[in-house]
Scaffold this motif. Sequence first.
Motif, PDB file in Angstrom:
ATOM      1  N   ALA A  36       0.842  -1.205   0.000  1.00 60.16           N
ATOM      2  CA  ALA A  36       0.000   0.000   0.000  1.00 60.16           C
ATOM      3  C   ALA A  36       0.872   1.248   0.000  1.00 60.16           C
ATOM      4  CB  ALA A  36      -0.939  -0.011   1.204  1.00 60.16           C
ATOM      5  N   ASP A  37       1.915   1.256   0.829  1.00 63.55           N
ATOM      6  CA  ASP A  37       2.822   2.408   0.883  1.00 63.55           C
ATOM      7  C   ASP A  37       3.541   2.607  -0.449  1.00 63.55           C
ATOM      8  OD1 ASP A  37       2.107   2.892   3.508  1.00 63.55           O
ATOM      9  OD2 ASP A  37       3.915   1.961   4.362  1.00 63.55           O
ATOM     10  N   GLU A  38       4.059   1.519  -1.020  1.00 59.97           N
ATOM     11  CA  GLU A  38       4.797   1.621  -2.278  1.00 59.97           C
ATOM     12  C   GLU A  38       3.898   2.061  -3.429  1.00 59.97           C
ATOM     13  OE1 GLU A  38       6.973  -2.009  -2.965  1.00 59.97           O
ATOM     14  OE2 GLU A  38       8.051  -1.807  -1.057  1.00 59.97           O
ATOM     15  N   ALA A  39       2.647   1.661  -3.378  1.00 58.95           N
ATOM     16  CA  ALA A  39       1.698   2.037  -4.434  1.00 58.95           C
ATOM     17  C   ALA A  39       1.083   3.410  -4.176  1.00 58.95           C
ATOM     18  CB  ALA A  39       0.596   0.988  -4.548  1.00 58.95           C
ATOM     19  N   GLY A  40       1.209   3.898  -2.951  1.00 59.44           N
ATOM     20  CA  GLY A  40       0.596   5.182  -2.620  1.00 59.44           C
ATOM     21  C   GLY A  40      -0.907   5.100  -2.495  1.00 59.44           C
ATOM     22  N   VAL A  41      -1.392   3.969  -1.953  1.00 60.18           N
ATOM     23  CA  VAL A  41      -2.834   3.771  -1.764  1.00 60.18           C
ATOM     24  C   VAL A  41      -3.101   3.459  -0.294  1.00 60.18           C
ATOM     25  CG1 VAL A  41      -3.136   2.938  -4.129  1.00 60.18           C
ATOM     26  CG2 VAL A  41      -2.791   1.283  -2.300  1.00 60.18           C
ATOM     27  N   HIS A  42      -4.350   3.507   0.091  1.00 61.85           N
ATOM     28  CA  HIS A  42      -4.715   3.177   1.463  1.00 61.85           C
ATOM     29  C   HIS A  42      -4.595   1.680   1.695  1.00 61.85           C
ATOM     30  CE1 HIS A  42      -6.154   7.122   2.637  1.00 61.85           C
ATOM     31  NE2 HIS A  42      -6.732   7.215   1.449  1.00 61.85           N
ATOM     32  N   ARG A  43      -4.116   1.324   2.871  1.00 64.72           N
ATOM     33  CA  ARG A  43      -3.998  -0.091   3.229  1.00 64.72           C
ATOM     34  C   ARG A  43      -5.368  -0.766   3.186  1.00 64.72           C
ATOM     35  NH1 ARG A  43      -4.236  -3.775   7.408  1.00 64.72           N
ATOM     36  NH2 ARG A  43      -2.505  -5.250   7.533  1.00 64.72           N
ATOM     37  N   ALA A  44      -6.399  -0.014   3.524  1.00 67.36           N
ATOM     38  CA  ALA A  44      -7.755  -0.566   3.528  1.00 67.36           C
ATOM     39  C   ALA A  44      -8.168  -1.035   2.131  1.00 67.36           C
ATOM     40  CB  ALA A  44      -8.754   0.462   4.050  1.00 67.36           C
ATOM     41  N   ALA A  45      -7.715  -0.345   1.080  1.00 64.12           N
ATOM     42  CA  ALA A  45      -8.059  -0.758  -0.284  1.00 64.12           C
ATOM     43  C   ALA A  45      -7.438  -2.111  -0.601  1.00 64.12           C
ATOM     44  CB  ALA A  45      -7.591   0.295  -1.289  1.00 64.12           C
ATOM     45  N   VAL A  46      -6.191  -2.306  -0.164  1.00 64.94           N
ATOM     46  CA  VAL A  46      -5.518  -3.590  -0.375  1.00 64.94           C
ATOM     47  C   VAL A  46      -6.223  -4.678   0.432  1.00 64.94           C
ATOM     48  CG1 VAL A  46      -3.344  -4.848  -0.041  1.00 64.94           C
ATOM     49  CG2 VAL A  46      -3.309  -2.487  -0.891  1.00 64.94           C
ATOM     50  N   THR A  47      -6.537  -4.378   1.689  1.00 70.31           N
ATOM     51  CA  THR A  47      -7.206  -5.350   2.557  1.00 70.31           C
ATOM     52  C   THR A  47      -8.566  -5.747   1.997  1.00 70.31           C
ATOM     53  OG1 THR A  47      -6.051  -4.491   4.487  1.00 70.31           O
ATOM     54  CG2 THR A  47      -8.071  -5.740   4.904  1.00 70.31           C
ATOM     55  N   ARG A  48      -9.358  -4.761   1.548  1.00 70.12           N
ATOM     56  CA  ARG A  48     -10.693  -5.064   0.997  1.00 70.12           C
ATOM     57  C   ARG A  48     -10.597  -5.967  -0.227  1.00 70.12           C
ATOM     58  NH1 ARG A  48     -11.683   0.443   2.257  1.00 70.12           N
ATOM     59  NH2 ARG A  48     -11.284   0.978   0.099  1.00 70.12           N
ATOM     60  N   LEU A  49      -9.574  -5.749  -1.061  1.00 67.55           N
ATOM     61  CA  LEU A  49      -9.393  -6.607  -2.227  1.00 67.55           C
ATOM     62  C   LEU A  49      -9.017  -8.015  -1.789  1.00 67.55           C
ATOM     63  CD1 LEU A  49      -9.045  -7.261  -5.245  1.00 67.55           C
ATOM     64  CD2 LEU A  49      -6.716  -6.346  -5.066  1.00 67.55           C
ATOM     65  N   LEU A  50      -8.045  -8.123  -0.910  1.00 68.71           N
ATOM     66  CA  LEU A  50      -7.581  -9.447  -0.499  1.00 68.71           C
ATOM     67  C   LEU A  50      -8.632 -10.217   0.290  1.00 68.71           C
ATOM     68  CD1 LEU A  50      -3.872  -8.617   0.399  1.00 68.71           C
ATOM     69  CD2 LEU A  50      -4.794  -9.573  -1.726  1.00 68.71           C
ATOM     70  N   GLN A  51      -9.543  -9.512   0.947  1.00 66.50           N
ATOM     71  CA  GLN A  51     -10.631 -10.171   1.663  1.00 66.50           C
ATOM     72  C   GLN A  51     -11.868 -10.359   0.782  1.00 66.50           C
ATOM     73  OE1 GLN A  51     -11.228  -7.798   5.211  1.00 66.50           O
ATOM     74  NE2 GLN A  51      -9.461  -8.715   6.231  1.00 66.50           N
ATOM     75  N   ARG A  52     -11.712 -10.030  -0.505  1.00 65.03           N
ATOM     76  CA  ARG A  52     -12.789 -10.192  -1.493  1.00 65.03           C
ATOM     77  C   ARG A  52     -14.030  -9.369  -1.151  1.00 65.03           C
ATOM     78  NH1 ARG A  52      -8.420 -13.424  -1.774  1.00 65.03           N
ATOM     79  NH2 ARG A  52      -8.553 -15.114  -3.290  1.00 65.03           N
ATOM     80  N   GLN A  53     -13.801  -8.202  -0.559  1.00 59.91           N
ATOM     81  CA  GLN A  53     -14.921  -7.330  -0.207  1.00 59.91           C
ATOM     82  C   GLN A  53     -15.261  -6.361  -1.333  1.00 59.91           C
ATOM     83  OE1 GLN A  53     -13.630  -5.510   3.431  1.00 59.91           O
ATOM     84  NE2 GLN A  53     -14.174  -7.288   4.673  1.00 59.91           N
ATOM     85  N   SER A  54     -14.222  -5.858  -2.026  1.00 62.01           N
ATOM     86  CA  SER A  54     -14.495  -4.920  -3.113  1.00 62.01           C
ATOM     87  C   SER A  54     -13.317  -4.848  -4.077  1.00 62.01           C
ATOM     88  CB  SER A  54     -14.795  -3.518  -2.569  1.00 62.01           C
ATOM     89  OG  SER A  54     -13.636  -2.957  -1.980  1.00 62.01           O
ATOM     90  N   MET A  55     -13.651  -4.448  -5.286  1.00 62.52           N
ATOM     91  CA  MET A  55     -12.668  -4.242  -6.336  1.00 62.52           C
ATOM     92  C   MET A  55     -12.052  -2.850  -6.136  1.00 62.52           C
ATOM     93  SD  MET A  55     -11.422  -5.679  -9.051  1.00 62.52           S
ATOM     94  CE  MET A  55     -12.599  -6.927  -9.513  1.00 62.52           C
ATOM     95  N   PRO A  56     -10.745  -2.705  -6.309  1.00 57.16           N
ATOM     96  CA  PRO A  56     -10.153  -1.368  -6.160  1.00 57.16           C
ATOM     97  C   PRO A  56     -10.634  -0.437  -7.272  1.00 57.16           C
ATOM     98  CG  PRO A  56      -8.517  -2.947  -6.950  1.00 57.16           C
ATOM     99  CD  PRO A  56      -9.758  -3.725  -6.636  1.00 57.16           C
ATOM    100  N   ASP A  57     -10.631   0.867  -6.976  1.00 51.96           N
ATOM    101  CA  ASP A  57     -11.014   1.835  -8.000  1.00 51.96           C
ATOM    102  C   ASP A  57      -9.929   1.883  -9.074  1.00 51.96           C
ATOM    103  OD1 ASP A  57      -8.917   3.550  -7.128  1.00 51.96           O
ATOM    104  OD2 ASP A  57     -10.245   4.614  -5.785  1.00 51.96           O
ATOM    105  N   LEU A  58     -10.173   2.626 -10.131  1.00 52.10           N
ATOM    106  CA  LEU A  58      -9.249   2.640 -11.271  1.00 52.10           C
ATOM    107  C   LEU A  58      -7.867   3.183 -10.899  1.00 52.10           C
ATOM    108  CD1 LEU A  58     -11.626   3.694 -14.165  1.00 52.10           C
ATOM    109  CD2 LEU A  58     -10.614   1.463 -13.768  1.00 52.10           C
ATOM    110  N   GLU A  59      -7.821   4.223 -10.112  1.00 51.59           N
ATOM    111  CA  GLU A  59      -6.518   4.793  -9.721  1.00 51.59           C
ATOM    112  C   GLU A  59      -5.736   3.799  -8.868  1.00 51.59           C
ATOM    113  OE1 GLU A  59      -3.293   7.362  -9.545  1.00 51.59           O
ATOM    114  OE2 GLU A  59      -4.989   7.252 -10.915  1.00 51.59           O
ATOM    115  N   THR A  60      -6.394   3.145  -7.935  1.00 54.27           N
ATOM    116  CA  THR A  60      -5.720   2.137  -7.104  1.00 54.27           C
ATOM    117  C   THR A  60      -5.250   0.983  -7.976  1.00 54.27           C
ATOM    118  OG1 THR A  60      -7.042   2.767  -5.182  1.00 54.27           O
ATOM    119  CG2 THR A  60      -6.012   0.577  -5.133  1.00 54.27           C
ATOM    120  N   THR A  61      -6.066   0.563  -8.929  1.00 57.57           N
ATOM    121  CA  THR A  61      -5.685  -0.501  -9.850  1.00 57.57           C
ATOM    122  C   THR A  61      -4.443  -0.108 -10.637  1.00 57.57           C
ATOM    123  OG1 THR A  61      -7.990  -1.215 -10.053  1.00 57.57           O
ATOM    124  CG2 THR A  61      -6.491  -1.903 -11.804  1.00 57.57           C
TER     125      THR A  61
END
Length: 159
Positions: A36-61
């Motif tokens: 998350a730090d290296e990508a410059g995104v919120h850790r929560a976005a990575v966690t939500r993806l890995l927990q299959r809760q939501s797809m990241p937005d286009l910028e996070t992708t």
Amino acid sequence: MTSQDLDAFAAWVEDLMRERGYDIDSPRGGGKSRIADEAGVHRAAVTRLLQRQSMPDLETTRRLARVLGVPVREMLIRSGRLTAEELADPHDRPAPAPGAESAGRPTLEEVAELLGIPADRREMFVRVVEQFLPHESEPAAREPGHEGTRRAAKAAAGD
């Protein structure tokens, strides 16, 4: 998007993360925070993806693709957001027919489309790029190795 699509995408991203050395399996491994730090995104976005809760937005992708070293095109296709046909790879263009006048060179309009220039800005893109292209009547003046032509052009301009 179905939960199966999200699951397949998340599994693929997990594999990429592991292959790239991110410890995403142990609670204290820090891999999720590090990516998350290296990508410059919120850790929560990575966690939500890995927990299959939501797809990241286009910028996070886009940012995750950069850090994971995969083309954004592949991320978008694997995420199910776009199809391969919708994101046609310019390298997959069919070869021109023998004797075709353009000899395989795309038009500036085609280049703008391939680069993803929005339709409402393509005309401006074409006008700007045309300024940097040699005119049909003066190709030799811009080519390396034609110093005589360049000297003649400078002399005509009074330099």
